[in-house]
Design an enzyme around this catalytic site. Structure first.
Site, short mmCIF file in Angstrom:
data_model
loop_
_atom_site.label_atom_id
_atom_site.label_comp_id
_atom_site.label_asym_id
_atom_site.label_seq_id
_atom_site.Cartn_x
_atom_site.Cartn_y
_atom_site.Cartn_z
CE LYS A 146 84.53 7.82 -5.83
NZ LYS A 146 84.83 7.25 -7.16
CE LYS B 64 80.21 13.90 -11.44
NZ LYS B 64 80.53 13.49 -12.82
#
Length: 612
Positions: A412, A370
């Site tokens: 994102k 991540k």
């Protein structure tokens, strides 16, 4: 030992005095001579018997600095037993003193002696406690921090008691603050209520307050936030008692004090869950959490454990975090049937063996790389783990007829500008494609940054503040959506209950927050002044980093759900052939250079616009 000897000497003196005064009071200060003779003959037996009883009831072993009601009861027992023995003694072992008459003390003398002995022996010992407290109070006032307590209720009263008992916590309590006007000027445990929240700044300035404790565990979050925002202007270090729902046993204890965190300012009211819907798909089911040792994965496990699954499968490649989680669950959920599985989601063969053996019915997929900057430099690893690893899990869910699959996604993934976001967007595409061809319900849940998660900005800021700064922020205008770990995990589980298949659920993250404001607040809450005590430095945007995050694809309308914090991005029709072909291409390009991998990601994720 020296104090024990002193106590014995004091006891002897006061026992003799008590017996003498008992006689004086009984005979109105005109004691007959024959009773004075009996007094002289009885003194030694009374003293010896009482000292033996005192020893039996540990009156010479207790540390009287901490004396309480229990020690007072011991004194009563000792004096009562010694008086009973003395009565028996005086009845059977009496003395022929004058004219062949036998003399013993009247029973009223024994009653008065009992009262005087309890007062004398108890007074000596509790004087020890009072003198000890006074000494500590006098010496600690010179070195302890001036403390202000916000709240003047039950929690504050218990907290004051705890602080006074544990003098090593270095607090000199100056006063209390409460908005209830009827409490103004009143005392709680000897501490005065000085005013309401509007007086906090003035009190802190005039009374040289160094630290503030917010003792309002049952107050609503918006009330706490307002008070914290006022306290931020005092330059005092802030601590708080956690909310009642965080204190499972309901006890107020000084050990539960914690620093005020940024979460206290940004956190929302407690998430309201539809427990009935959640229970339907979790209770008595076999639940798997991939990436179960991570921040979100471990919190998912904690929340799932509350709904009594038939078995909880915790799958992770890193054994350290998952070991800590196992120990925690062993302690908090003794009856939970769980299995720790060390495996990589990239290993399709191993995954099949796990699914075949344990037959999970619901899978929460939290395993992923991540960190944006790290994945920019290592795109092949992002593809391996986030795309190919997720594909292997999706395939196993279909093959072994899992009822529901929930993908943890990210803001994102929306119009991504970095490799990590693009790979997560492709995961969302795969979820929707699999949902079209499988009986398993596949859904994704998308949310922003999680406060306190591994690698998030808050732990970094705390470490930087602890080292005296500077606190580093990439850009003065950069902002992000934030959510607490428990809230994120609860809403993920709730979204799974609502899911019909193919949806991308979007969690309501509230308003975006500037990162520099977070930094300033955290510095202030730590008792420092931003830009004076702790500097803030701007380091520039990192590779692939956006100034602003988005939670939705701009062109897609949002649909509300039965839960006021969860919305749906409508399912898209994705061809499964496209997915299979793309996975083959990703596997082929893994050995190529970085640029070729990124070009393939751009081709497969049309909304990906990398920063040049």
């Amino acid at each position: 030992m020296q104090k024990d000897k002193k106590l014995i000497v004091y006891d002897i003196f006061f026992l003799i005095a008590s017996l003498y005064f008992a006689l004086l009071l009984r005979f109105e200060f005109n004691v007959p001579s024959e009773y004075m003779i009996f007094f002289k003959l009885s003194v030694v037996p009374v003293v010896i018997v009482t000292l033996i009883c005192n020893k039996f009831f540990n009156l010479y072993n207790n540390i009287w600095k901490y004396a309480s009601v229990e020690e007072l009861i011991s004194i009563v027992y000792s004096v009562s037993l010694s008086n009973i023995i003395f009565i028996i003694y005086s009845y059977f072992v009496n003395y022929k003193i004058l004219e062949n008459r036998y003399y013993r003390f009247p029973y009223t003398v024994h009653i008065i002696l009992w009262i005087l002995s309890v007062l004398a022996l108890g007074g000596i010992r509790f004087t020890y406690r009072l003198s000890g407290d006074k000494k500590e109070e006098n010496c600690t006032k010179r070195r302890h921090k001036n403390l202000l307590i916000i709240g003047a209720g039950d929690a504050a009263a218990m907290l004051i008691k705890e602080i006074k008992k544990h003098t090593n916590f270095n607090y000199n309590i100056i006063g209390l603050i409460d908005d209830d006007k009827s409490k103004r000027g009143k005392l709680i445990k000897g501490i005065e209520v000085l005013g309401g929240r509007n007086e906090i700044i003035e009190v802190c300035k005039n009374r040289q307050i160094e630290e503030i404790i917010i003792a309002m565990p049952s107050a609503e979050l918006h009330t706490k936030r307002e008070i914290i925002n006022i306290c931020k202007n005092t330059k005092c270090k802030l601590k708080t008692l956690p909310g009642i729902y965080e204190m499972i046993d309901g006890n107020i204890n000084i050990t539960k004090l914690r620093d005020v965190n940024i979460e206290d300012l940004l956190g929302r009211e407690e998430v309201k869950l539809n427990t009935q819907n959640i229970s339907k798909y979790i209770k008595n089911k076999i639940i798997m959490v991939t990436g179960g040792g991570g921040s979100i994965g471990s919190e998912l496990c904690r929340q799932i454990a509350k709904f009594q699954p038939k078995q909880l499968l915790i799958l992770d490649i890193y054994e350290n975090n998952v070991y800590d989680l196992e120990m925690e669950l062993n302690y908090n959920y003794i009856d939970l049937n769980k299995k720790i599985i060390i495996a990589s989601i990239r290993d399709g063969g191993r995954l099949k063996d796990v699914f075949r053996k344990y037959t999970p019915q619901v899978v929460f997929h939290a395993a992923a790389h991540k960190h944006v900057p790290l994945m920019e430099g290592n795109p092949q690893e992002a593809v391996k783990n986030n795309i190919i690893g997720t594909y292997e899990v999706l395939k196993c869910c279909d093959e072994f007829k899992v009822e529901k699959f929930v993908q943890i996604s990210t803001d994102k993934a929306v119009n991504p500008t970095n490799v990590m976001g693009a790979t997560k967007r492709f995961c969302e595409i795969m979820v929707q494609a699999f949902n079209e061809v499988s009986k398993t319900e596949y859904v994704a849940v998308r949310f922003g940054n999680v406060l306190g998660s591994n690698g998030s900005v808050i732990p970094l800021f705390k470490r930087q503040i602890a080292h005296g700064g500077p606190v580093t922020v990439t850009h003065p205008e950069i902002n992000r959506f934030f959510m607490t770990i428990p809230e994120a995990a609860q809403l993920v589980i709730q979204a799974g209950a609502i899911a019909a298949g193919g949806e991308i659920f979007v969690l309501d993250m509230g308003k975006p927050v500037k990162i520099v404001d977070l930094a300033r607040d955290l510095i202030t809450l730590s008792g420092y002044e931003p830009d004076m005590d702790i500097k803030i430095e701007y380091t520039g945007l990192r590779p692939g980093e956006k100034l602003y995050e988005e939670l939705l694809m701009n062109e897609v309308a949002l649909t509300s759900t039965e839960h006021d914090k969860i919305f749906i991005e409508k399912p898209a029709k994705i061809d499964m052939n496209f997915i299979e072909k793309s996975i083959g291409e990703f596997k082929e390009v893994l050995d190529q250079d970085k640029e070729q991998i990124i070009q393939l990601i751009e081709k497969k994720v049309p909304t990906y616009k990398r920063k040049k």
